[in-house]
Write a protein that holds these residues in place. Structure first.
Motif, PDB file in Angstrom:
ATOM      1  N   PHE A 222       9.930   9.673  -4.466  1.00 31.02           N
ATOM      2  CA  PHE A 222       9.460   8.610  -3.530  1.00 31.02           C
ATOM      3  C   PHE A 222      10.703   7.729  -3.299  1.00 31.02           C
ATOM      4  O   PHE A 222      11.045   6.753  -4.220  1.00 31.02           O
ATOM      5  CB  PHE A 222       7.991   7.918  -3.901  1.00 31.02           C
ATOM      6  CG  PHE A 222       7.566   7.106  -3.051  1.00 31.02           C
ATOM      7  CD1 PHE A 222       7.659   7.231  -1.448  1.00 31.02           C
ATOM      8  CD2 PHE A 222       7.134   5.746  -3.405  1.00 31.02           C
ATOM      9  CE1 PHE A 222       7.118   6.139  -0.753  1.00 31.02           C
ATOM     10  CE2 PHE A 222       6.624   4.510  -2.479  1.00 31.02           C
ATOM     11  CZ  PHE A 222       6.720   5.002  -1.092  1.00 31.02           C
TER      12      PHE A 222
ATOM     13  N   ARG B  51      10.678   4.359  -1.248  1.00 33.16           N
ATOM     14  CA  ARG B  51      10.158   3.414  -0.758  1.00 33.16           C
ATOM     15  C   ARG B  51      10.974   2.854   0.416  1.00 33.16           C
ATOM     16  O   ARG B  51      10.349   2.612   1.691  1.00 33.16           O
ATOM     17  CB  ARG B  51       9.730   2.057  -1.618  1.00 33.16           C
ATOM     18  CG  ARG B  51       8.571   1.156  -1.037  1.00 33.16           C
ATOM     19  CD  ARG B  51       8.421   0.004  -1.996  1.00 33.16           C
ATOM     20  NE  ARG B  51       7.848   0.715  -3.368  1.00 33.16           N
ATOM     21  CZ  ARG B  51       6.693   1.036  -3.707  1.00 33.16           C
ATOM     22  NH1 ARG B  51       5.814   0.730  -2.617  1.00 33.16           N
ATOM     23  NH2 ARG B  51       6.326   1.533  -4.693  1.00 33.16           N
TER      24      ARG B  51
ATOM     25  N   LEU C  67       8.681  10.884   0.933  1.00 28.67           N
ATOM     26  CA  LEU C  67       7.671  11.165  -0.225  1.00 28.67           C
ATOM     27  C   LEU C  67       7.778  13.036  -0.163  1.00 28.67           C
ATOM     28  O   LEU C  67       7.442  13.283   1.004  1.00 28.67           O
ATOM     29  CB  LEU C  67       6.229  10.627  -0.022  1.00 28.67           C
ATOM     30  CG  LEU C  67       5.277  11.217  -1.264  1.00 28.67           C
ATOM     31  CD1 LEU C  67       5.685  10.894  -2.635  1.00 28.67           C
ATOM     32  CD2 LEU C  67       3.869  10.704  -0.628  1.00 28.67           C
TER      33      LEU C  67
ATOM     34  N   ASP D  84       3.227  12.118   4.337  1.00 28.14           N
ATOM     35  CA  ASP D  84       3.357  10.577   4.827  1.00 28.14           C
ATOM     36  C   ASP D  84       2.904   9.615   3.462  1.00 28.14           C
ATOM     37  O   ASP D  84       1.696   9.777   2.986  1.00 28.14           O
ATOM     38  CB  ASP D  84       2.189  10.586   5.993  1.00 28.14           C
ATOM     39  CG  ASP D  84       2.025   9.087   6.607  1.00 28.14           C
ATOM     40  OD1 ASP D  84       2.373   7.959   5.670  1.00 28.14           O
ATOM     41  OD2 ASP D  84       1.336   8.904   7.513  1.00 28.14           O
ATOM     42  N   PRO D  85       3.805   8.810   3.089  1.00 27.97           N
ATOM     43  CA  PRO D  85       3.478   7.854   2.059  1.00 27.97           C
ATOM     44  C   PRO D  85       2.316   7.185   2.171  1.00 27.97           C
ATOM     45  O   PRO D  85       1.683   6.590   1.110  1.00 27.97           O
ATOM     46  CB  PRO D  85       4.622   7.095   1.846  1.00 27.97           C
ATOM     47  CG  PRO D  85       5.302   7.130   3.074  1.00 27.97           C
ATOM     48  CD  PRO D  85       4.894   8.412   3.908  1.00 27.97           C
ATOM     49  N   ASP D  86       1.799   6.767   3.112  1.00 25.30           N
ATOM     50  CA  ASP D  86       0.732   5.834   3.708  1.00 25.30           C
ATOM     51  C   ASP D  86      -0.454   6.639   3.487  1.00 25.30           C
ATOM     52  O   ASP D  86      -1.675   5.994   3.300  1.00 25.30           O
ATOM     53  CB  ASP D  86       0.944   5.266   5.041  1.00 25.30           C
ATOM     54  CG  ASP D  86       1.972   4.292   5.271  1.00 25.30           C
ATOM     55  OD1 ASP D  86       2.358   3.544   4.284  1.00 25.30           O
ATOM     56  OD2 ASP D  86       2.389   4.093   6.182  1.00 25.30           O
TER      57      ASP D  86
ATOM     58  N   GLY E   9      -0.859  10.386   2.652  1.00 23.36           N
ATOM     59  CA  GLY E   9      -0.784  11.541   1.816  1.00 23.36           C
ATOM     60  C   GLY E   9      -0.604  12.845   2.797  1.00 23.36           C
ATOM     61  O   GLY E   9      -0.792  13.821   2.099  1.00 23.36           O
TER      62      GLY E   9
END
Length: 322
Positions: A57, A59, A64, A92-94, A96
């Protein structure tokens, strides 16, 4: 979700784009803004294949995901396929939710070559003029092209376990306008200012005595426990850098020097620290610098992101509902 097929990667990701993506993610790793997940790698007990997952990941970059794939040693001879096979999945890290599936074979070659060329840009002597390559397989051609963009080399010299493969590497050098010569390991070490090792060996070919002061080495082939390309004592003489310390000490070139008590983990520096300016990198002309390039999942995610962005911009990404 967007799908970017393997067949479209060559037109979407240049060596320069791969370099930028890898350099940026190395910097993010060193600053603590990105981290890799533990690597999973298993022998399947089928087709002599190794299969696994690398992920992480970032940031700062918003990446991700993971790369799934491995090594099928009989692919080329039996099926006309390259032996390394992989696919990258992005999320999408926000939320999943999956955002992309990207062919990973060419990306792997590009990101591996980008990593060594990042090390050459930041660690090799500015006056480096002779490039040495140990290895002449599929990846060596990418390594040669990427390295040639970092210094004005005058010639390329190379050695390989199977010397009959060297003429093809010579063709790549000729296409870049560089004279090429197959040489002994002793001569390679004596003449080369930059040495790239890119083999799958389990015993060293390049020995400590071969390497002269001032050389920069990019050791790119050791990514599994037991593999080894250079003599362990060479790492004790060099200033050692890596993509990720945990991988370097457990499955990279440093595993052997650590096991023999020649160096400690504290002697290894993430190359991202040099990129960020928190480590000086090379500090003298006579210093030997060594980059232990183990290959991390974040490299794959970074170049896959670049491929997806280019595919969307050019209108060639395949969009599906999930």
């Amino acid at each position: 979700m967007h799908i970017v097929p393997e067949a479209r990667i060559a037109e979407l990701v240049t060596a320069e784009a791969a370099f930028t993506a890898v350099e940026s993610v190395f910097a993010a790793m060193a600053s603590g803004a990105a981290y890799n997940f533990p690597v999973v790698r298993e022998a399947l007990g089928h087709e002599d294949a190794l299969y696994g997952f690398k992920g992480g990941f970032d940031r700062s970059g918003g990446a991700l995901g993971l790369k799934a794939g491995g090594y099928w040693p009989h692919n080329l001879e039996r099926r006309g396929l390259i032996n390394h096979q992989s696919t990258v999945f992005l999320f999408d890290p926000d939320t999943g939710r999956p955002t992309a599936m990207v062919g990973g074979n060419l990306l792997t070659a590009l990101r591996t070559a980008a990593a060594s060329s990042v090390s050459i840009r930041h660690l090799a002597r500015p006056d480096a003029r002779v490039l040495g390559i140990i290895g002449a397989g599929h990846q060596s051609h990418f390594q040669l092209r990427a390295a040639a963009a970092q210094r004005p080399f005058d010639k390329v010299i190379a050695w390989n376990y199977h010397p009959e493969m060297l003429p093809r590497l010579g063709e790549t050098a000729t296409a870049l306008g560089l004279p090429f010569e197959a040489v002994s390991l002793e001569r390679l070490g004596a003449e080369a200012d930059v040495i790239i090792t890119i083999t799958s060996a389990f015993s060293p070919s390049l020995m400590d005595a071969h390497v002269r002061p001032g050389t920069h080495l990019a050791c790119m082939g050791t990514d599994t426990r037991g593999k080894q390309e250079v003599e362990a004592t060479l790492l004790a003489r060099a200033t050692v850098f890596t993509d990720e310390i945990a991988q370097s000490t457990s499955l990279g070139e440093a595993q052997h020097a650590i096991a023999q008590g020649l160096i400690t983990q504290d002697a290894i520096t993430p190359i991202g620290a040099v990129i960020n300016g928190t480590h000086a990198g090379r500090t003298s002309e006579g210093q030997i610098t060594l980059f232990d390039g183990t290959g991390v999942g974040l490299q794959d995610l970074a170049v896959a992101q670049a491929a997806v962005a280019a595919a969307i911009a050019q209108g060639i990404a395949i969009e599906v509902s999930v």
